[in-house]
Design a protein around this motif. Structure first.
Motif, PDB file in Angstrom:
ATOM      1  N   ASP A 292       0.671  -1.114   0.042  1.00 20.18           N
ATOM      2  CA  ASP A 292      -0.078  -0.092   0.125  1.00 20.18           C
ATOM      3  C   ASP A 292       0.855   1.165   0.063  1.00 20.18           C
ATOM      4  OD1 ASP A 292      -1.810   1.928   0.488  1.00 20.18           O
ATOM      5  OD2 ASP A 292      -3.152   0.802   1.783  1.00 20.18           O
ATOM      6  N   ALA A 293       0.817   2.033  -0.866  1.00 17.25           N
ATOM      7  CA  ALA A 293       1.550   3.373  -1.174  1.00 17.25           C
ATOM      8  C   ALA A 293       1.218   4.360  -0.312  1.00 17.25           C
ATOM      9  CB  ALA A 293       1.847   3.533  -2.553  1.00 17.25           C
ATOM     10  N   ALA A 294       0.157   4.280   0.367  1.00 17.68           N
ATOM     11  CA  ALA A 294      -0.031   5.173   1.238  1.00 17.68           C
ATOM     12  C   ALA A 294       0.513   4.899   2.644  1.00 17.68           C
ATOM     13  CB  ALA A 294      -1.791   4.963   1.744  1.00 17.68           C
ATOM     14  N   ASN A 295       1.123   3.717   2.748  1.00 16.22           N
ATOM     15  CA  ASN A 295       1.907   3.449   4.046  1.00 16.22           C
ATOM     16  C   ASN A 295       3.321   4.224   4.338  1.00 16.22           C
ATOM     17  OD1 ASN A 295      -0.551   2.107   4.737  1.00 16.22           O
ATOM     18  ND2 ASN A 295       0.713   0.081   4.564  1.00 16.22           N
ATOM     19  N   PHE A 296       3.624   4.804   5.485  1.00 19.12           N
ATOM     20  CA  PHE A 296       4.812   5.631   5.621  1.00 19.12           C
ATOM     21  C   PHE A 296       5.617   4.539   6.208  1.00 19.12           C
ATOM     22  CE2 PHE A 296       7.604   8.747   7.109  1.00 19.12           C
ATOM     23  CZ  PHE A 296       7.966   9.565   6.084  1.00 19.12           C
ATOM     24  N   VAL A 297       6.566   3.391   5.833  1.00 24.61           N
ATOM     25  CA  VAL A 297       6.913   2.392   6.604  1.00 24.61           C
ATOM     26  C   VAL A 297       7.911   2.904   7.588  1.00 24.61           C
ATOM     27  CG1 VAL A 297       8.047   0.025   6.354  1.00 24.61           C
ATOM     28  CG2 VAL A 297       6.442   1.031   4.697  1.00 24.61           C
ATOM     29  N   GLN A 298       7.849   2.582   8.986  1.00 21.76           N
ATOM     30  CA  GLN A 298       8.504   2.847   9.906  1.00 21.76           C
ATOM     31  C   GLN A 298       9.047   1.297  10.511  1.00 21.76           C
ATOM     32  OE1 GLN A 298       9.343   5.890   8.856  1.00 21.76           O
ATOM     33  NE2 GLN A 298       9.305   6.670  11.174  1.00 21.76           N
TER      34      GLN A 298
ATOM     35  N   GLY B   1       9.931   0.163   0.999  1.00 20.24           N
ATOM     36  CA  GLY B   1      10.302   1.716   1.441  1.00 20.24           C
ATOM     37  C   GLY B   1       8.934   2.505   1.713  1.00 20.24           C
ATOM     38  N   LYS B   2       9.109   3.692   2.405  1.00 20.88           N
ATOM     39  CA  LYS B   2       8.017   4.615   2.643  1.00 20.88           C
ATOM     40  C   LYS B   2       7.352   4.871   1.456  1.00 20.88           C
ATOM     41  CE  LYS B   2      11.322   6.864   6.161  1.00 20.88           C
ATOM     42  NZ  LYS B   2      10.526   6.291   7.381  1.00 20.88           N
ATOM     43  N   ASN B   3       6.084   4.836   1.575  1.00 23.09           N
ATOM     44  CA  ASN B   3       5.063   5.055   0.446  1.00 23.09           C
ATOM     45  C   ASN B   3       5.351   4.358  -0.851  1.00 23.09           C
ATOM     46  OD1 ASN B   3       5.121   8.431   1.813  1.00 23.09           O
ATOM     47  ND2 ASN B   3       3.589   6.691   1.936  1.00 23.09           N
ATOM     48  N   TRP B   4       6.290   3.146  -0.802  1.00 22.08           N
ATOM     49  CA  TRP B   4       6.456   2.525  -2.098  1.00 22.08           C
ATOM     50  C   TRP B   4       5.160   1.408  -2.290  1.00 22.08           C
ATOM     51  CZ3 TRP B   4      11.979  -0.106  -2.346  1.00 22.08           C
ATOM     52  CH2 TRP B   4      13.091   0.759  -2.416  1.00 22.08           C
ATOM     53  N   PRO B   5       4.945   1.110  -3.657  1.00 23.08           N
ATOM     54  CA  PRO B   5       3.968   0.245  -3.810  1.00 23.08           C
ATOM     55  C   PRO B   5       4.195  -1.210  -4.105  1.00 23.08           C
ATOM     56  CG  PRO B   5       4.878   1.452  -6.041  1.00 23.08           C
ATOM     57  CD  PRO B   5       5.804   1.848  -4.684  1.00 23.08           C
TER      58      PRO B   5
ATOM     59  N   GLY C 196      12.248  11.935  -3.761  1.00 21.14           N
ATOM     60  CA  GLY C 196      12.250  13.228  -2.673  1.00 21.14           C
ATOM     61  C   GLY C 196      13.182  12.541  -1.546  1.00 21.14           C
ATOM     62  N   ASP C 197      13.173  13.228  -0.401  1.00 26.76           N
ATOM     63  CA  ASP C 197      13.599  12.928   0.982  1.00 26.76           C
ATOM     64  C   ASP C 197      12.726  11.928   1.644  1.00 26.76           C
ATOM     65  OD1 ASP C 197      15.742  14.548   0.180  1.00 26.76           O
ATOM     66  OD2 ASP C 197      14.910  16.374   1.474  1.00 26.76           O
ATOM     67  N   ASP C 198      11.255  11.895   1.378  1.00 28.31           N
ATOM     68  CA  ASP C 198      10.387  11.058   2.208  1.00 28.31           C
ATOM     69  C   ASP C 198      10.485   9.652   1.746  1.00 28.31           C
ATOM     70  OD1 ASP C 198      10.105  13.249   4.002  1.00 28.31           O
ATOM     71  OD2 ASP C 198       8.333  13.736   3.100  1.00 28.31           O
ATOM     72  N   ASP C 199      10.158   9.589   0.500  1.00 29.19           N
ATOM     73  CA  ASP C 199       9.714   7.903  -0.109  1.00 29.19           C
ATOM     74  C   ASP C 199      10.991   7.167  -0.108  1.00 29.19           C
ATOM     75  OD1 ASP C 199      10.603   9.718  -2.249  1.00 29.19           O
ATOM     76  OD2 ASP C 199       9.102   9.107  -3.648  1.00 29.19           O
ATOM     77  N   VAL C 200      11.651   6.925   0.661  1.00 24.87           N
ATOM     78  CA  VAL C 200      13.111   6.373   0.582  1.00 24.87           C
ATOM     79  C   VAL C 200      13.085   4.855   1.088  1.00 24.87           C
ATOM     80  CG1 VAL C 200      14.456   8.738   0.929  1.00 24.87           C
ATOM     81  CG2 VAL C 200      13.583   7.090   3.386  1.00 24.87           C
ATOM     82  N   LEU C 201      13.994   4.002   0.799  1.00 24.59           N
ATOM     83  CA  LEU C 201      14.198   2.766   1.203  1.00 24.59           C
ATOM     84  C   LEU C 201      14.206   2.626   2.878  1.00 24.59           C
ATOM     85  CD1 LEU C 201      15.137  -0.307   0.576  1.00 24.59           C
ATOM     86  CD2 LEU C 201      17.285   0.495   1.120  1.00 24.59           C
TER      87      LEU C 201
END
Length: 340
Positions: free
Chosen positions: A125-131, A328-332, A309-314
């Protein structure tokens, strides 16, 4: 006339002494700047310039609340990475000169470049900002960040529909997470506390404060005995799993020529800690006993497909058997890679 001559002589003596002190400190500073770029390894002796040694009755190094007169890079005194120290030079006349410096300590053995091949791809889910990111069986447990949309959730690998989830209050920015038995532990970024959930339902069971030494919460994993956390610095913190507010020990992380900080999402696998480095397309393989980076993955080819950008990173490491899952953050996508 005699009085004027004595005053002039005294002024000359003071000026000469001041110039000598300046010369000693400048020589030491030049040496320190040179060694900042070259670095040290544990066991190395500090070869201070002759100008310093010849004019010193004693030299000590202060580091935090410790002090040593042994001019050796001792692992019981220094850590890997950068060490902010103060040189204390006691001259033969009793005067003490001080100079701040940074001593960089690197691992002796160069880290291995680890290779991989992609063997499978799964939707994410690309909406997920993975932490935080773990796999148990065929179930993914994921901690997602951002104020106002932070949550803990789980879903079956290959799908994007949550089986269960718990949302966080708007002032919480969720960070790393890990599994211990029938519970899931989750960090928060700047709230100075973590959460504990029931693994099955993801119902919130309790909270715990961080040890004071941790400034923030970033990554989290479990080695079978202790929780291991990162806080965006070069350090990995080993916490008592029965009481995560208690610090057991910590190690600093460095490779053969690089001191690594901004350690982010973590995963423990077969005796090693794997760590994302925030905003870099690399994953480090770290020896948890001493913090030495023994290997490094370069995921640039995967990251450039999704990072704009700086947010959607591995940021996301899990293991499926001996294969690694990365996302990654917001990866599909979630990628399964075979480690060569």
């Amino acid at each position: 006339m005699k009085r004027k001559f004595a005053v002039a002589l005294f002024a000359l003596f003071v000026l000469t002494g001041c110039n000598k002190d300046k010369e000693i400190l400048n020589t030491l500073n030049d040496y320190n700047l040179q060694m900042e770029s070259e670095g040290y390894h544990f066991g190395d002796k500090l070869q201070l310039p002759a100008e310093v040694m010849e004019n010193a009755a004693e030299i000590t190094i202060s580091f935090g609340d410790k002090e040593t007169s042994a001019l050796i890079v001792d692992p019981n005194f220094f850590t890997l990475g950068d060490n902010a120290v103060t040189f204390n030079i006691k001259k033969k006349d009793g005067e003490v000169l001080t100079q701040d410096a940074t001593i960089y300590v690197f691992a002796k053995t160069p880290e291995e470049q680890l290779n991989y091949s992609v063997v499978a791809e799964y939707p994410h889910d690309a909406a997920n900002f993975v932490q935080g990111f773990q796999l148990e069986g065929n179930t993914v447990y994921e901690s997602d960040g951002q104020n106002g949309s932070s949550k803990i959730l789980k879903y079956t690998l290959g799908t994007t529909t949550p089986i269960a989830f718990t949302e966080q209050p708007a002032d919480v920015f969720s960070e790393g997470s890990t599994i211990i038995g029938d519970k899931v532990y989750q960090l928060t970024w700047q709230n100075k506390k973590g959460f504990i959930y029931d693994k099955s339902s993801l119902k919130l069971l309790g909270e715990f404060p961080y040890p004071n030494v941790m400034g923030e919460g970033w990554g989290l994993t479990y080695d079978g005995k202790n929780l291991i956390a990162s806080d965006g610095t070069k350090n990995l913190y080993f916490l008592d799993s029965s009481d995560p507010s208690k610090l057991i020990r910590y190690v600093a992380v460095a490779g053969n020529a690089t001191a690594y900080d901004r350690l982010n999402e973590l995963e423990y696998h077969k005796g090693f800690v794997y760590a994302n480095v925030w905003q870099k397309p690399i994953i480090l393989k770290i020896n948890p006993k001493n913090g030495e980076v023994t290997g490094k993955f370069d995921f640039s080819e995967l990251a450039k497909k999704h990072t704009t950008g700086d947010d959607d990173v591995l940021n996301g490491i899990a293991f499926k058997g001996d294969n690694m899952l990365v996302t990654g953050k917001n990866w599909p996508k979630i990628y399964e890679v075979s480690v060569k």
